[in-house]
Design an enzyme around this catalytic site. Structure first.
Site, short mmCIF file in Angstrom:
data_model
loop_
_atom_site.label_atom_id
_atom_site.label_comp_id
_atom_site.label_asym_id
_atom_site.label_seq_id
_atom_site.Cartn_x
_atom_site.Cartn_y
_atom_site.Cartn_z
N ARG A 1 26.50 65.08 46.49
CA ARG A 1 25.67 64.08 46.97
C ARG A 1 24.64 65.01 47.90
NH1 ARG A 1 27.88 58.49 48.82
NH2 ARG A 1 28.15 58.43 46.65
N ILE B 1 23.24 56.02 46.67
CA ILE B 1 23.56 56.01 48.16
C ILE B 1 23.07 57.45 48.87
CG2 ILE B 1 25.48 55.81 49.76
CD1 ILE B 1 26.60 53.90 47.83
N HIS C 1 16.44 44.62 49.60
CA HIS C 1 17.81 44.51 49.11
C HIS C 1 17.72 42.95 48.81
CE1 HIS C 1 22.21 44.84 48.72
NE2 HIS C 1 22.28 43.45 49.30
N GLU D 1 24.12 53.37 57.58
CA GLU D 1 25.09 52.44 57.16
C GLU D 1 24.48 51.50 55.99
OE1 GLU D 1 27.75 48.84 59.01
OE2 GLU D 1 26.39 49.78 60.17
N LEU D 2 25.08 51.34 54.85
CA LEU D 2 24.69 50.90 53.65
C LEU D 2 23.97 49.45 53.86
CD1 LEU D 2 24.08 51.28 50.59
CD2 LEU D 2 26.29 50.25 50.24
N ASP D 3 22.86 49.20 53.58
CA ASP D 3 22.16 47.82 53.73
C ASP D 3 22.10 47.41 55.20
OD1 ASP D 3 21.38 47.91 50.89
OD2 ASP D 3 23.48 47.04 50.27
#
Length: 210
Positions: A65, A92, A109, A143-145
């Site tokens: 990644r 991600i 989102h 931090e995701l979303d």
């Protein structure tokens, strides 16, 4: 003139909404490029047909990644963007990538954040018996979303809804609030207050749809 780079993974319907709004409303901005991590992404043709530069950084070609994000950043930076817009970009991103574009990386989102981060948002909203659902435009953090919310669109959950029906209603809201949020950025209308964002003139940062 602000320069925008839009990242997609598929058909790019939010990208289309942004491109069309930019042209129709005469934003002080240009779409510098549309970039995808998938060579078969349908939105690439839409962009090319409108004379917008396109590029592909295929995530499958990279061992990690970190390596993918480094190459993606190199390609993005070649277009000197003021804002990077994630429009259905299904990867991600690493903390190093999000830090590189801090406060100039937007995402949408399909939930009313902070509820239902991650995947399967509509199924989860229905399972919880939610009476409303929606979408959130926010600045991206590691931090995701998470990250400062720019605008939210709220739609009703109707009797008999399944995930597909609810998703279609939410998508209608997305096509309204994402172009508006990008336009606010372009017009320097967003003001930071700590970790939150307000419109400088107090414009409503929510859209309620029936």
């Amino acid at each position: 003139m602000k320069r925008l780079v839009i990242l997609i993974s598929g058909r790019g319907s939010n990208m289309e909404a942004i491109v069309k709004a930019c042209a129709a409303e005469g934003w002080p901005a240009s779409i510098a490029a549309v970039i995808s991590n998938r060579p078969d992404a349908g939105g690439l043709q839409f962009a090319a047909d409108r004379g917008i530069a396109t590029a592909v950084v295929d995530h499958k070609a990279f061992a990690s990644r970190d390596d993918f994000d480094a190459e993606l950043a190199r390609v993005i930076d070649g277009f000197s963007p003021d804002l990077v817009v994630l429009a259905g970009f299904m990867r991600i991103l690493t903390p190093a990538f999000t830090a590189r574009y801090e406060r100039r990386l937007l995402n949408i989102h399909p939930s009313l954040l902070p509820a239902f981060t991650g995947l399967h948002t509509h199924e989860r909203a229905l399972a919880m018996g939610c009476k409303v659902a929606g979408a959130t435009v926010h600045f991206v953090t590691a931090e995701l979303d998470h990250g400062a919310i720019v605008m939210q669109g709220v739609v009703p959950v109707k009797p008999g809804d399944d995930a597909k029906a609810l998703a279609a209603r939410v998508l209608t809201a997305e096509h309204r609030i994402y172009p508006q949020s990008v336009r606010w950025f372009v017009e320097d209308a967003l003001v930071w207050s700590g970790d939150t964002v307000q419109h400088r003139d107090g414009a409503p940062q929510q859209l309620l749809l029936s």
